[in-house]
Scaffold this motif. Structure first.
Motif, short mmCIF file in Angstrom:
data_model
loop_
_atom_site.label_atom_id
_atom_site.label_comp_id
_atom_site.label_asym_id
_atom_site.label_seq_id
_atom_site.Cartn_x
_atom_site.Cartn_y
_atom_site.Cartn_z
N LYS A 267 0.83 -1.21 0.00
CA LYS A 267 0.00 0.00 0.00
C LYS A 267 0.86 1.26 0.00
O LYS A 267 0.43 2.32 -0.47
CB LYS A 267 -0.93 0.01 1.22
CG LYS A 267 -2.07 -1.00 1.14
CD LYS A 267 -2.99 -0.85 2.34
CE LYS A 267 -4.17 -1.82 2.23
NZ LYS A 267 -5.09 -1.69 3.40
N PHE A 268 2.07 1.14 0.56
CA PHE A 268 3.00 2.27 0.58
C PHE A 268 4.03 2.17 -0.54
O PHE A 268 5.08 2.81 -0.49
CB PHE A 268 3.71 2.34 1.94
CG PHE A 268 2.80 2.66 3.09
CD1 PHE A 268 2.24 3.93 3.22
CD2 PHE A 268 2.48 1.70 4.04
CE1 PHE A 268 1.40 4.24 4.28
CE2 PHE A 268 1.64 2.00 5.10
CZ PHE A 268 1.09 3.27 5.22
N ASN A 269 3.71 1.34 -1.54
CA ASN A 269 4.58 1.16 -2.71
C ASN A 269 5.98 0.66 -2.33
O ASN A 269 6.99 1.08 -2.93
CB ASN A 269 4.69 2.48 -3.50
CG ASN A 269 3.35 2.92 -4.06
OD1 ASN A 269 2.60 2.11 -4.61
ND2 ASN A 269 3.04 4.20 -3.92
N LYS A 270 6.02 -0.21 -1.36
CA LYS A 270 7.28 -0.83 -0.95
C LYS A 270 7.29 -2.29 -1.38
O LYS A 270 6.24 -2.95 -1.38
CB LYS A 270 7.45 -0.75 0.57
CG LYS A 270 7.45 0.67 1.13
CD LYS A 270 8.66 1.46 0.69
CE LYS A 270 8.67 2.84 1.34
NZ LYS A 270 9.85 3.64 0.92
N PRO A 271 8.44 -2.82 -1.75
CA PRO A 271 8.51 -4.23 -2.15
C PRO A 271 8.29 -5.17 -0.97
O PRO A 271 8.45 -4.78 0.19
CB PRO A 271 9.93 -4.36 -2.70
CG PRO A 271 10.72 -3.30 -1.97
CD PRO A 271 9.76 -2.15 -1.79
N SER A 272 7.91 -6.38 -1.27
CA SER A 272 7.72 -7.39 -0.23
C SER A 272 9.04 -7.66 0.49
O SER A 272 10.13 -7.50 -0.07
CB SER A 272 7.19 -8.69 -0.83
OG SER A 272 5.92 -8.50 -1.41
N MET A 273 8.93 -8.08 1.72
CA MET A 273 10.12 -8.49 2.46
C MET A 273 10.68 -9.76 1.82
O MET A 273 9.95 -10.53 1.21
CB MET A 273 9.76 -8.74 3.93
CG MET A 273 9.25 -7.49 4.64
SD MET A 273 8.86 -7.78 6.39
CE MET A 273 7.41 -8.82 6.23
N ARG A 274 11.97 -9.95 1.98
CA ARG A 274 12.58 -11.10 1.32
C ARG A 274 13.51 -11.84 2.28
O ARG A 274 14.09 -11.25 3.19
CB ARG A 274 13.38 -10.65 0.09
CG ARG A 274 14.46 -9.63 0.39
CD ARG A 274 15.09 -9.06 -0.87
NE ARG A 274 16.08 -8.04 -0.55
CZ ARG A 274 17.36 -8.30 -0.28
NH1 ARG A 274 17.80 -9.56 -0.31
NH2 ARG A 274 18.20 -7.33 0.01
N GLN A 275 13.61 -13.13 2.05
CA GLN A 275 14.48 -13.95 2.89
C GLN A 275 15.91 -13.90 2.39
O GLN A 275 16.16 -13.97 1.19
CB GLN A 275 14.00 -15.40 2.90
CG GLN A 275 14.82 -16.31 3.80
CD GLN A 275 14.32 -17.74 3.80
OE1 GLN A 275 13.25 -18.02 3.25
NE2 GLN A 275 15.06 -18.64 4.39
N MET A 276 16.84 -13.75 3.32
CA MET A 276 18.25 -13.76 2.97
C MET A 276 18.67 -15.18 2.60
O MET A 276 18.27 -16.14 3.25
CB MET A 276 19.10 -13.28 4.15
CG MET A 276 18.95 -11.81 4.45
SD MET A 276 19.82 -10.79 3.25
CE MET A 276 21.51 -11.11 3.70
N PRO A 277 19.48 -15.33 1.54
CA PRO A 277 20.00 -16.66 1.23
C PRO A 277 20.87 -17.16 2.35
O PRO A 277 21.62 -16.39 2.96
CB PRO A 277 20.80 -16.43 -0.06
CG PRO A 277 21.13 -14.98 -0.06
CD PRO A 277 19.99 -14.30 0.63
N TYR A 278 20.78 -18.43 2.67
CA TYR A 278 21.51 -18.99 3.81
C TYR A 278 22.87 -19.48 3.38
O TYR A 278 23.01 -20.22 2.41
CB TYR A 278 20.73 -20.15 4.43
CG TYR A 278 21.36 -20.68 5.70
CD1 TYR A 278 21.25 -19.98 6.89
CD2 TYR A 278 22.09 -21.87 5.70
CE1 TYR A 278 21.83 -20.44 8.06
CE2 TYR A 278 22.67 -22.34 6.86
CZ TYR A 278 22.53 -21.63 8.04
OH TYR A 278 23.12 -22.09 9.19
N GLY A 279 23.89 -19.06 4.16
CA GLY A 279 25.25 -19.57 3.95
C GLY A 279 25.82 -19.20 2.61
O GLY A 279 26.67 -19.88 2.10
#
Length: 279
Positions: A267-279
């Motif tokens: 709604k605030f024109n921000k991208p979805s949160m994302r998971q950091m790749p592990y290791g």
């Protein structure tokens, strides 16, 4: 260089555990684990504030499983943690000088009951009330904010990343506030998020890293202090980028909370949160 020493437990993948002294500024954890970067698991046990450190690339290096450290984590998480700890590990507490006796007690400790549903509901109510004003980020300047739960983890992360960032600080108990305009990288303990000073108009591009989402959203300090809760909610909605690391298991309540946060971010024109790749 700080001479502050912490007493922890070195848990080798082969052999007996031993009590050791750690100086964060001297890089003792990385030296003892023979690695360039460390990762940590936040552990919850009654009367303890624990972090278990290991090599950040233990899986890529195909290090051998650490049976004792794995047993410790599984016992504390109540068999919710299906992954194994690999390589050598170091157990530290924010306040206690850990002994072998502490380790033996923790291997028999009962699982703590968390207020996860209450915390998630409280955060969501606050998130729905947040009203953000137009904030024009400076594309020439950015500030990364890493949120974690333990003091020892904060000190270790500042120590290991200080060579990569010219302006880095750890916002813990002994620092009154940190202005996002003054730093490239701020490592902040969850209970001190309210000490972050953010501009109301033009400011740096904000990047937020949630270090262990299952830990952060079990931490009651994020709702016990209303200013803390409000600051976290504003960060989650206004940051240009929000990423997170997570453990091998997932919590349905936290997963649903993240889905709702993503809806609000859009709604605030921000991208979805994302998971950091592990290791």
């Amino acid at each position: 260089m700080s001479s502050e020493l912490y007493q922890g437990i070195f848990i080798p993948y082969l052999g007996k555990p031993e009590e050791i002294k750690i100086n964060f500024e001297a890089g003792d954890i990385r030296r003892k684990l023979n690695c360039e970067l460390t990762d940590h698991v936040t552990l919850w046990a009654e009367n303890y504030k624990l972090s278990l450190f290991c090599d950040d690339f233990s899986f890529k290096k195909n290090l051998p499983e650490n049976p004792l450290a794995t047993r410790l984590v599984i016992n504390i998480f109540g068999n919710e943690f299906p992954a194994s700890i690999r390589g050598n590990a170091i157990l530290l507490d924010d306040e206690k000088k850990l002994t072998i006796g502490d380790l033996n007690s923790l291997l028999k400790a009962t699982v703590i009951t968390f207020r996860t549903e209450e915390i998630a509901s409280h955060l969501l109510r606050n998130l729905l009330r947040i009203k953000l004003k137009d904030n024009f980020s400076s594309k020439n300047n950015s500030c990364r904010i890493q949120i974690l739960c333990r003091d020892v983890a904060g000190k270790e992360n500042k120590s290991q990343f200080k060579s990569s960032f010219r302006r880095i600080c750890y916002l813990g108990e002994d620092m009154e506030f940190a202005d996002v305009n003054d730093w490239d990288f701020i490592v902040v303990q969850a209970k001190y998020i309210h000490r972050l000073k953010m501009t109301k108009s033009s400011g740096p591009t904000l990047e937020v890293l949630i270090d262990g989402k299952e830990s952060l959203f079990r931490d009651e300090s994020i709702i016990n202090n209303e200013k803390n809760c409000n600051t976290l909610c504003k960060l989650l909605l206004s940051a240009d980028d929000v990423c997170y690391s997570e453990y091998a298991f997932k919590n349905d309540i936290i997963t649903k909370l993240f889905e709702n946060i993503d809806k609000l971010r859009r709604k605030f024109n921000k991208p979805s949160m994302r998971q950091m790749p592990y290791g």
